[in-house]
Design a protein around this motif. Structure first.
Motif, PDB file in Angstrom:
ATOM      1  N   ILE A  71       0.832  -1.206   0.000  1.00 22.01           N
ATOM      2  CA  ILE A  71       0.000   0.000   0.000  1.00 22.01           C
ATOM      3  C   ILE A  71       0.868   1.258   0.000  1.00 22.01           C
ATOM      4  O   ILE A  71       0.441   2.320  -0.442  1.00 22.01           O
ATOM      5  N   SER A  72       2.112   1.118   0.442  1.00 25.75           N
ATOM      6  CA  SER A  72       3.043   2.251   0.464  1.00 25.75           C
ATOM      7  C   SER A  72       3.808   2.395  -0.850  1.00 25.75           C
ATOM      8  O   SER A  72       3.818   3.453  -1.476  1.00 25.75           O
ATOM      9  N   LEU A  86       0.710  12.066   2.542  1.00 23.98           N
ATOM     10  CA  LEU A  86      -0.308  12.059   3.585  1.00 23.98           C
ATOM     11  C   LEU A  86      -0.796  10.629   3.789  1.00 23.98           C
ATOM     12  O   LEU A  86      -1.130   9.937   2.825  1.00 23.98           O
ATOM     13  N   ILE A  87      -0.841  10.201   5.038  1.00 25.11           N
ATOM     14  CA  ILE A  87      -1.417   8.909   5.405  1.00 25.11           C
ATOM     15  C   ILE A  87      -2.680   9.178   6.216  1.00 25.11           C
ATOM     16  O   ILE A  87      -2.640   9.890   7.224  1.00 25.11           O
ATOM     17  N   VAL A  88      -3.795   8.619   5.770  1.00 24.64           N
ATOM     18  CA  VAL A  88      -5.049   8.714   6.521  1.00 24.64           C
ATOM     19  C   VAL A  88      -5.316   7.344   7.122  1.00 24.64           C
ATOM     20  O   VAL A  88      -5.359   6.340   6.416  1.00 24.64           O
ATOM     21  N   GLY A  89      -5.499   7.289   8.439  1.00 26.03           N
ATOM     22  CA  GLY A  89      -5.621   6.009   9.136  1.00 26.03           C
ATOM     23  C   GLY A  89      -4.241   5.507   9.507  1.00 26.03           C
ATOM     24  O   GLY A  89      -3.346   6.273   9.851  1.00 26.03           O
ATOM     25  N   ILE A 159      -2.191   8.123   0.962  1.00 27.54           N
ATOM     26  CA  ILE A 159      -2.428   6.700   1.214  1.00 27.54           C
ATOM     27  C   ILE A 159      -3.486   6.570   2.305  1.00 27.54           C
ATOM     28  O   ILE A 159      -3.337   7.137   3.391  1.00 27.54           O
ATOM     29  N   THR A 160      -4.547   5.835   2.002  1.00 27.08           N
ATOM     30  CA  THR A 160      -5.600   5.604   2.985  1.00 27.08           C
ATOM     31  C   THR A 160      -5.500   4.177   3.491  1.00 27.08           C
ATOM     32  O   THR A 160      -5.861   3.230   2.796  1.00 27.08           O
ATOM     33  N   ASP A 161      -4.991   4.028   4.700  1.00 30.93           N
ATOM     34  CA  ASP A 161      -4.864   2.718   5.333  1.00 30.93           C
ATOM     35  C   ASP A 161      -6.042   2.538   6.271  1.00 30.93           C
ATOM     36  O   ASP A 161      -5.945   2.765   7.475  1.00 30.93           O
ATOM     37  N   VAL A 191      -3.206   8.677  -5.430  1.00 30.82           N
ATOM     38  CA  VAL A 191      -3.827   8.149  -4.219  1.00 30.82           C
ATOM     39  C   VAL A 191      -3.785   6.627  -4.251  1.00 30.82           C
ATOM     40  O   VAL A 191      -3.744   6.013  -5.319  1.00 30.82           O
ATOM     41  N   CYS A 192      -3.802   6.031  -3.067  1.00 35.10           N
ATOM     42  CA  CYS A 192      -3.899   4.573  -2.943  1.00 35.10           C
ATOM     43  C   CYS A 192      -4.729   4.261  -1.702  1.00 35.10           C
ATOM     44  O   CYS A 192      -4.434   4.770  -0.617  1.00 35.10           O
ATOM     45  N   SER A 193      -5.761   3.437  -1.879  1.00 37.15           N
ATOM     46  CA  SER A 193      -6.663   3.103  -0.778  1.00 37.15           C
ATOM     47  C   SER A 193      -6.923   1.605  -0.717  1.00 37.15           C
ATOM     48  O   SER A 193      -7.044   0.951  -1.760  1.00 37.15           O
TER      49      SER A 193
END
Length: 288
Positions: A71-72, A86-89, A159-161, A191-193
């Protein structure tokens, strides 16, 4: 619903009815409800430390690196110069740990809504929470929606983890969230989710990819192998504002020696390319 019977923990969830995953517990290290969710940490016989949120396995010491690295590094290696991320979560710190390994990343901002997940991870999951100690990192406890509303055109990669789309993570799979991410990106941002598995959640995969395609001129779905996730697999949607981007081929490749020095155990350029190769029955569903 989750149960422990004769030292065995069994995970079950409405997202994959009729099936379960079980592991043998040595010790319950933490069991508490935060403002947002039920947080449990187990020490296990075969998986090491295990983090469970609302009855769903989030990560295990044995195989977490395959999820965190993919995911990274999938989005990072699709961007020519991913300086600000930016990392969300990602309250366990694993994504931050691996994002910081990329040599072009200069600044990491993370927004996690549940402070208790962070604190529990720092106490019991140090192999991941080391990500919070990196000098590139700035951590905010709060809502990712509200944060991005106040940070337009600022990030190269987002990145939305997230956990699965139950409880506090539901909103991270909606169109307005992807629209917000788009507005928070710099030109040609990516973006990556997390986007579920096609074995048990085909509708989730289809809907999340459709939303991503609505917001980004280039979008694709990739997968990775995680034995302790439902069906042993998890997927990601990746979107780029660069209409000429080729997500399937990384713009930055690392030698095996470089990967080893960066302490990457799963990701490499061949795995990157292969992750976008999908079975025919999936392509029938998600391709025009």
């Amino acid at each position: 619903m989750d149960t422990i019977k004769k030292n065995w923990y069994s995970e079950s969830c409405e997202l994959w009815p009729g099936s379960t995953f079980s592991f043998e517990v040595k010790e319950v290290l933490h069991d508490e409800r935060s403002l947002y969710q039920h947080i449990q940490v187990f020490d296990t016989i075969s998986l090491g430390k295990v983090l469970v949120l609302d009855g769903i396995i989030q990560c295990t010491e044995k195989d977490e690196f395959s999820y965190q690295e993919m995911i990274s590094f999938l989005p990072l290696c699709c961007h020519p110069n991913p300086e600000k991320v930016l990392i969300v979560g990602g309250g366990d710190g694993g994504v931050a740990r691996d994002v910081a390994k990329h040599p072009q990343v200069k600044e990491i901002v993370q927004v996690e809504i549940d402070a208790m997940v962070i604190e529990v991870s720092k106490k019991y999951l140090k192999f991941m929470s080391v990500g919070f100690d990196n000098k590139k990192m700035t951590l905010h406890v709060g809502d990712g929606f509200e944060f991005m509303k106040n940070h337009s055109h600022e990030f190269d990669v987002i990145i939305t983890d997230s956990s699965d789309p139950v409880g506090p993570a539901v909103n991270l799979f909606q169109e307005n969230y992807f629209s917000l991410m788009k507005s928070a990106l710099k030109p040609n941002g990516i973006v990556c989710s997390q986007a579920g598995t096609y074995w048990d959640s085909m509708e989730l995969v289809k809907n999340t990819l459709k939303i991503c395609k609505n917001q980004f001129p280039v979008a694709a779905y990739a997968t990775t192998s995680v034995p302790t996730y439902p069906c042993g697999q998890i997927g990601f949607v990746i979107g780029s504002l660069d209409g000429n981007a080729n997500l399937l081929n990384p713009v930055r490749e690392f030698s095996l020696e470089q990967l080893k020095n960066m302490d990457l155990k799963y990701y490499n350029s061949d795995v990157h390319k292969a992750s976008f190769s999908l079975p025919s029955f999936v392509r029938y569903e998600i391709e025009p």
